[in-house]
Every structure is written in structure tokens, then in C-alpha cells.
Design a protein around this motif. Structure first.
Motif, PDB file in Angstrom:
ATOM      1  N   UNK A 258       0.867  -1.161   0.000  1.00 46.40           N
ATOM      2  CA  UNK A 258       0.000   0.000   0.000  1.00 46.40           C
ATOM      3  C   UNK A 258       0.907   1.215   0.000  1.00 46.40           C
ATOM      4  N   UNK A 259       1.170   1.757  -1.169  1.00 45.93           N
ATOM      5  CA  UNK A 259       2.144   2.836  -1.287  1.00 45.93           C
ATOM      6  C   UNK A 259       1.523   4.161  -0.869  1.00 45.93           C
ATOM      7  N   UNK A 260       2.302   4.953  -0.191  1.00 50.14           N
ATOM      8  CA  UNK A 260       1.975   6.346   0.053  1.00 50.14           C
ATOM      9  C   UNK A 260       3.291   7.087   0.217  1.00 50.14           C
ATOM     10  N   UNK A 261       3.231   8.389   0.458  1.00 51.17           N
ATOM     11  CA  UNK A 261       4.475   9.142   0.470  1.00 51.17           C
ATOM     12  C   UNK A 261       5.375   8.750   1.629  1.00 51.17           C
ATOM     13  N   UNK A 262       4.761   8.254   2.690  1.00 55.83           N
ATOM     14  CA  UNK A 262       5.582   7.927   3.830  1.00 55.83           C
ATOM     15  C   UNK A 262       6.335   6.629   3.639  1.00 55.83           C
ATOM     16  N   UNK A 263       5.883   5.788   2.719  1.00 55.08           N
ATOM     17  CA  UNK A 263       6.595   4.540   2.468  1.00 55.08           C
ATOM     18  C   UNK A 263       7.406   4.571   1.187  1.00 55.08           C
ATOM     19  N   UNK A 264       7.158   5.570   0.336  1.00 54.35           N
ATOM     20  CA  UNK A 264       7.963   5.693  -0.877  1.00 54.35           C
ATOM     21  C   UNK A 264       8.025   7.161  -1.297  1.00 54.35           C
ATOM     22  N   UNK A 265       9.005   7.892  -0.795  1.00 46.89           N
ATOM     23  CA  UNK A 265       9.126   9.312  -1.072  1.00 46.89           C
ATOM     24  C   UNK A 265       9.786   9.580  -2.419  1.00 46.89           C
ATOM     25  N   UNK A 266       9.877  10.861  -2.741  1.00 45.29           N
ATOM     26  CA  UNK A 266      10.683  11.247  -3.888  1.00 45.29           C
ATOM     27  C   UNK A 266       9.895  11.683  -5.094  1.00 45.29           C
ATOM     28  N   UNK A 267       8.607  12.017  -4.933  1.00 47.80           N
ATOM     29  CA  UNK A 267       7.830  12.446  -6.086  1.00 47.80           C
ATOM     30  C   UNK A 267       7.866  13.964  -6.212  1.00 47.80           C
ATOM     31  N   UNK A 268       7.232  14.463  -7.248  1.00 47.35           N
ATOM     32  CA  UNK A 268       7.300  15.880  -7.563  1.00 47.35           C
ATOM     33  C   UNK A 268       6.402  16.723  -6.684  1.00 47.35           C
ATOM     34  N   UNK A 269       6.953  17.681  -6.004  1.00 50.09           N
ATOM     35  CA  UNK A 269       6.178  18.579  -5.172  1.00 50.09           C
ATOM     36  C   UNK A 269       5.331  19.512  -6.033  1.00 50.09           C
ATOM     37  N   UNK A 270       5.840  19.859  -7.174  1.00 51.91           N
ATOM     38  CA  UNK A 270       5.112  20.758  -8.058  1.00 51.91           C
ATOM     39  C   UNK A 270       3.778  20.159  -8.490  1.00 51.91           C
ATOM     40  N   UNK A 271       3.768  18.852  -8.744  1.00 51.38           N
ATOM     41  CA  UNK A 271       2.542  18.193  -9.166  1.00 51.38           C
ATOM     42  C   UNK A 271       1.479  18.290  -8.092  1.00 51.38           C
ATOM     43  N   UNK A 272       1.872  18.109  -6.864  1.00 47.46           N
ATOM     44  CA  UNK A 272       0.918  18.185  -5.751  1.00 47.46           C
ATOM     45  C   UNK A 272       0.412  19.601  -5.576  1.00 47.46           C
ATOM     46  N   UNK A 273       1.326  20.586  -5.618  1.00 45.13           N
ATOM     47  CA  UNK A 273       0.937  21.964  -5.398  1.00 45.13           C
ATOM     48  C   UNK A 273       0.012  22.476  -6.490  1.00 45.13           C
ATOM     49  N   UNK A 274       0.123  21.885  -7.689  1.00 42.63           N
ATOM     50  CA  UNK A 274      -0.705  22.345  -8.790  1.00 42.63           C
ATOM     51  C   UNK A 274      -2.135  21.834  -8.697  1.00 42.63           C
ATOM     52  N   UNK A 275      -2.370  20.868  -7.804  1.00 44.61           N
ATOM     53  CA  UNK A 275      -3.700  20.336  -7.646  1.00 44.61           C
ATOM     54  C   UNK A 275      -4.474  21.141  -6.623  1.00 44.61           C
ATOM     55  N   UNK A 276      -5.784  21.203  -6.796  1.00 48.60           N
ATOM     56  CA  UNK A 276      -6.634  21.883  -5.823  1.00 48.60           C
ATOM     57  C   UNK A 276      -6.800  20.981  -4.618  1.00 48.60           C
ATOM     58  N   UNK A 277      -6.461  21.497  -3.450  1.00 55.03           N
ATOM     59  CA  UNK A 277      -6.558  20.703  -2.239  1.00 55.03           C
ATOM     60  C   UNK A 277      -7.990  20.709  -1.734  1.00 55.03           C
ATOM     61  N   UNK A 278      -8.524  19.554  -1.482  1.00 59.76           N
ATOM     62  CA  UNK A 278      -9.883  19.438  -0.947  1.00 59.76           C
ATOM     63  C   UNK A 278      -9.815  18.704   0.375  1.00 59.76           C
ATOM     64  N   UNK A 279     -10.754  18.951   1.280  1.00 57.07           N
ATOM     65  CA  UNK A 279     -10.713  18.289   2.596  1.00 57.07           C
ATOM     66  C   UNK A 279     -10.918  16.793   2.471  1.00 57.07           C
ATOM     67  N   UNK A 280     -10.262  16.066   3.337  1.00 53.17           N
ATOM     68  CA  UNK A 280     -10.390  14.600   3.299  1.00 53.17           C
ATOM     69  C   UNK A 280     -11.815  14.176   3.643  1.00 53.17           C
ATOM     70  N   UNK A 281     -12.456  14.900   4.541  1.00 49.04           N
ATOM     71  CA  UNK A 281     -13.853  14.654   4.877  1.00 49.04           C
ATOM     72  C   UNK A 281     -14.518  15.978   5.215  1.00 49.04           C
ATOM     73  N   UNK A 282     -15.817  16.064   4.997  1.00 46.92           N
ATOM     74  CA  UNK A 282     -16.561  17.287   5.307  1.00 46.92           C
ATOM     75  C   UNK A 282     -17.177  17.242   6.700  1.00 46.92           C
ATOM     76  N   UNK A 283     -16.934  16.182   7.427  1.00 43.16           N
ATOM     77  CA  UNK A 283     -17.407  16.108   8.803  1.00 43.16           C
ATOM     78  C   UNK A 283     -16.510  16.949   9.715  1.00 43.16           C
TER      79      UNK A 283
END
Length: 542
Positions: free
Chosen positions: A51-76
């Protein structure tokens, strides 16, 4: 301050997105994708893969993340999450209550149906067996069709079976309806953990999953007290009428207010469900529709994973070495706790105690309070430990002290929080058994029962949280694995309990099983060291 802290941890946990190649026979590329604030990979639905995520496999592009619109994980909101915990507990409580509430009535049932102790114990064993087996099927259904319909249907089956039990006039009918009763309600415990995982991120998951799991299993601790009071005031049939009224009322309330949370269906709750059985009447209220942004859904929060129903999914997860080694010690401990609860009526009802049925019921209060504190306190502890461990991990990586491609050890971060309680449980349950055998002062029995329940619920919280972390999009299926192991072991020991006591007395029985718990605790060292490595290697295997 609390919400700000959670957001900060969410951002630190989810600030990368990348693509890497692997040698999978089905695909040459494993795509890292952001599901709102938690990164998940296609492989988290493929059993046995990382189950990959940034904490288990780092090194991806920060620019790609910043270019995305951040939305809340939950609205609760934070308070609404606790309301969801209360709703989930009101459903799952009846599952854990169904077995122990029945214990005080066993003697009455022996007399009424003219059967011996071994035959009447079968009605307890079959409930535990179906409590372990049914979630492995219904948990998968909840991951495919949604949490809400499976929870409500399970409660309906439970209510109908309880009506039949209250009116039953033969031993065979009792056995059959106990199976049906358990099959209907028992999956809700596993599904509840999945629901909690739907609206929480890893930094807060221990608190909420632990609370849901612990509060739900309070029925296991307080059930005998309720059963004793009802049996003493009326008769054994009153127990099942109580379950009909209580569970039926909760079912009606939940049918109105329990919303669907499965992220493949509703995302962060902003996407209106399409199927009628996923739509709660409360969603028609203008204020709710406004809060959940139904007029402007966050489609990027929708989990694109394709989850298909597979009756073997839970078993295939359970057979992974790192999973079974992580769960076995906790399952043995839960089975030992179940035996401690079942043994109180018989041991306290004879000399020198000679307690009445009502007084025996009161003696269950310490175990109930201990379990409640264990689930809540441990949930907080594992969250704090997770945040500190993950922060330290990132700091070492930035300082160059560890390899930049190092993977965060989720197994160690979760399991180590329950290690002290595991060892303590083996000691106190041994003392509990000999306190009953040697007829020590009742205070020793109650204190050891309190501590043992605290430890049992602590271990349950860590195991449930770990499984939700490892399989976020199949969380109900994954948590049913622990449910299966603990209930099957409980059923086996319960079936053997009378013969074990006859062969080596109650003190020797608890010493024997406590020894299994103690030595079994060392098993968790293996997944703590090799668990992430094994999962990563399977994810890259052709």
C-alpha cells in the motif's frame, strides 16, 4: 488547535505524488495517486501488494501536488466525527452484547429444555463461530455496495431472530436462531472500523477506530450484568425481548440519520449517493446538503479503486504472514478475556462467594470500565506515537541519516503501542485464574478483571487501526480478519473450557492460555521488522 494539528499532520503525510515502474504481469507502471489528502496506490486493493503512500515511498514531484486543488479529506467536523462514533456504537453494541447477556440464563435454559451443560454451551459456541465467519462475507459486501445497507440489513436480521428466540420452545430452535442472530449482527463490528477509516486520516485514526472498536465491545463486558438483572427480574425470555426493543429502536434511528461513507461511492461526502439504499433521509435536509456541498461536489475526493466482491478476500489477507503474525497474539488475548467473562457466574456462584445472580452481574462492572478506558486511552496513545514516529522519520530523511527511498514502518508504528499491555495481560489473567481457584478475596478477582479488560481492548484498538491503515479501500474486509481469528479462537477455547477445567482446574487453565499469550507476543517482532519489506517485495513480484 486540535483540528489545526490534524491538518498539519495530514499535509506532512501527503505532500507527494509520483509514478514508478514495476514488473507486474498486469501493468508496467504503478501509479501513485492522491485521494484528496491521503495518497493511495492501485495496489492497495491487490491483496498481498504494498500500500504505497508518500511515507513509504518518497521522492515524487512537489510541483505536481501543489498544482492540484486541495480538498478536505472529509466534510465532517471534529464533533460530527464523534457523533458518527456514537451512531456506529449504537449499531455494533448489540453484536457484542448478544453473547454475554446470555450467560446468566444458561442454568435456566438447561432446566427448561432438559439438556446438560455441554449441550447448552453449544448455543454459546455457535454464536461465536458465526461471529467470526459472517463478517468475512458481509465485510466484502460493505466494501462494494456501501456501509449503510449492510449495517441496516444486519440489524433487521438480528431483530427478527431475537423475536424468534424470545418465543422459542425447543432446544433445536434456540441453536438455529442463535446462528442466524449472530450472522446478522456480527459483521457490524468489522464494518464500523471501515466506516471510521472512511472519515479519518492516519494521524487521528487510532483515536476514532479505537473508540468505535472499544465502545462497541462494551456489550461484551456489561452484557452479563444486564442479562443477570433481566433474568432475576423476569426470566430468560426477557433477555431477547430487550434485544428486540433496543436494537429495533437503534435500527429505526440509524435508518434516518446514518449516512453512507464509502469513499468509492461518496468521496469526502460531497458526492450524492446514486443508489436509493445508500441515501439517508437526513440528506434531504437543506442544511445538510449545504454542509456537504452537494451543489458543488469534490469529485477528486472519490476513490477510483474498483472494489469487487470476493468471498475469499478476507482469507487471502489473513493468510499473509505479516498479517497473521500481527493478529494472533491479540486474538489469543481476546479469547482469554472472553473466558474470563464466561467463568465469573459459575465461580462466584459457589462457596465461599455464594453470590446471587444480580451480585455476579455487578462484578462485571470493573471489566466494563477497564475495557472502556483501554480502548479510549490506547487510541490516543497510538495516535501520539504515530505522529512523533512519522515526524522523526521525515526529519532523519531530510538530514540524510536514512536512505531517501526508505519506507515508513507502519507495522512498528502501530503494534509497538500495544506491546506493554500484551505482556501485562498474560500476567494478570494468570492471577485472575488462580484467584478463582484458591478463592482469594473478591477484590483480587475484580482488580485483575479490570486490568485484563484494559489490556484486551488496547490490543484490539491497535490491531484494528493497523488493518485500516494497510487496506484503506477494503477496510471492512481487512478488519473482518481480526474478527474471524479472535472469535474462532474464543469459540474453540469456550468449547474446551469445561474439559480443560476438569483436567487442570481453573487456575491451570488460565495459566496455560496466558502462557500462549505471553510467548505469542514475541511473534509481533517479526512483522515489525520484516512486514513492510515483505509487502514491498510482493508488490514488485512478477
Amino acid at each position: 488547535m486540535r483540528r489545526a494539528s490534524i491538518r498539519g499532520t495530514e499535509r506532512s503525510d501527503n505532500n507527494t505524488e509520483s509514478k514508478i515502474k514495476n514488473s507486474s504481469a498486469e501493468s508496467d507502471v504503478s501509479v501513485f495517486r492522491a485521494v484528496t489528502r491521503e495518497l493511495r496506490d492501485d495496489t492497495d486493493d491487490n491483496l498481498g501488494q504494498e500500500v504505497y503512500d508518500e511515507e513509504s515511498y518518497p521522492g515524487s514531484s512537489k510541483h505536481e501536488k501543489d498544482s492540484q486543488e486541495e480538498v478536505p479529506y472529509t466534510l465532517l467536523t471534529y464533533s460530527q466525527k464523534w457523533i458518527m462514533v456514537a451512531l456506529l456504537t449504537s449499531a455494533g453494541f448489540w453484536s457484542s452484547l448478544g453473547s454475554p447477556i446470555y450467560y446468566p440464563a444458561l442454568k435456566e435454559l438447561e432446566v427448561e429444555f432438559n439438556v446438560n451443560e455441554e449441550l447448552i454451551n453449544i448455543t454459546v459456541v455457535v454464536y461465536l463461530l458465526f461471529q467470526g465467519i459472517a463478517p468475512t462475507i458481509s465485510g466484502g459486501l460493505a466494501d462494494v455496495y456501501g456501509r449503510r445497507p449492510v449495517i441496516l440489513i444486519g440489524m433487521l436480521v438480528y431483530v427478527c431472530a431475537s423475536v424468534g428466540l424470545a418465543c422459542a420452545h425447543s432446544y433445536g430452535v434456540i441453536v438455529f436462531l442463535r446462528c442466524l442472530q449472530s450472522a446478522g449482527i456480527s459483521p457490524i463490528i468489522a464494518i464500523n472500523s471501515g466506516v471510521a477509516g472512511d472519515f479519518t486520516v492516519k494521524a487521528e485514526r487510532g483515536t476514532f477506530v479505537g473508540a468505535v472498536s472499544g465502545f462497541t465491545l462494551m456489550g461484551q463486558a456489561f452484557g452479563s450484568l444486564i442479562g443477570a438483572a433481566l433474568t432475576a427480574a423476569f426470566n430468560w425470555r426477557a433477555i431477547f425481548w430487550f434485544l428486540v426493543i433496543g436494537c429495533g429502536t437503534c435500527m429505526l434511528i440509524l435508518s434516518l440519520v446514518l449516512i453512507e461513507t464509502k469513499r468509492t461511492i461518496v468521496g469526502n461526502l460531497s458526492i450524492p449517493p446514486k443508489k436509493w439504499y445508500n441515501i439517508a433521509p437526513i440528506l434531504h435536509l437543506p442544511s445538510i446538503r449545504k454542509q456537504l456541498k452537494f451543489d458543488n461536489p469534490d469529485y477528486s475526493s472519490l476513490d477510483p479503486s474498483e472494489v469487487k466482491f470476493d468471498v475469499t478476500s478476507a482469507m487471502r489477507i489473513l493468510l499473509l504472514p505479516e498479517i497473521v503474525l500481527s493478529l494472533l497474539p491479540a486474538a489469543f488475548q481476546f479469547a482469554l478475556w472472553t473466558l474470563s467473562l464466561a467463568s465469573l457466574p459459575a465461580e462466584l456462584g459457589i462457596a465461599p462467594y455464594n453470590y446471587s445472580l444480580t451480585l455476579v452481574g455487578i462484578c462485571y462492572l470493573p471489566s466494563g470500565i477497564g475495557g472502556l478506558l483501554g480502548s479510549f486511552c490506547t487510541g490516543k496513545i497510538i495516535d501520539v506515537y504515530y505522529k512523533r514516529t512519522h515526524k522523526r522519520f521525515l526529519e532523519k530523511k531530510e538530514a540524510g541519516l536514512i536512505d531517501k527511498n526508505a519506507r515508513f514502518n507502519t507495522f512498528k508504528a502501530r503494534l509497538i503501542s500495544g506491546a506493554p499491555q500484551n505482556v501485562t495481560a498474560a500476567i494478570v489473567f494468570t492471577l485472575f485464574g488462580w484467584a478463582l481457584k484458591e478463592k482469594w478475596h473478591i477484590s483480587v478477582v475484580l482488580i485483575t478483571s479490570f486490568i485484563g479488560s484494559f489490556c484486551a481492548m488496547s490490543t484490539l484498538s491497535t490491531s484494528s487501526t493497523l488493518l485500516v491503515d494497510l487496506y484503506p479501500s477494503k477496510s471492512s474486509t481487512a478488519t473482518s480478519c481480526y474478527n474471524f481469528v479472535r472469535c474462532i479462537l474464543s469459540a474453540i477455547f469456550m468449547a474446551c473450557f469445561a474439559k480443560m477445567k476438569a483436567a487442570m482446574n481453573v487456575g491451570g487453565t488460565f495459566t496455560c492460555i496466558s502462557g500462549m499469550v505471553f510467548f505469542g507476543n514475541f511473534l509481533i517482532l517479526i512483522p515489525m521488522k520484516y512486514g513492510m519489506k515483505w509487502r514491498y517485495e510482493r508488490g514488485n513480484k512478477t
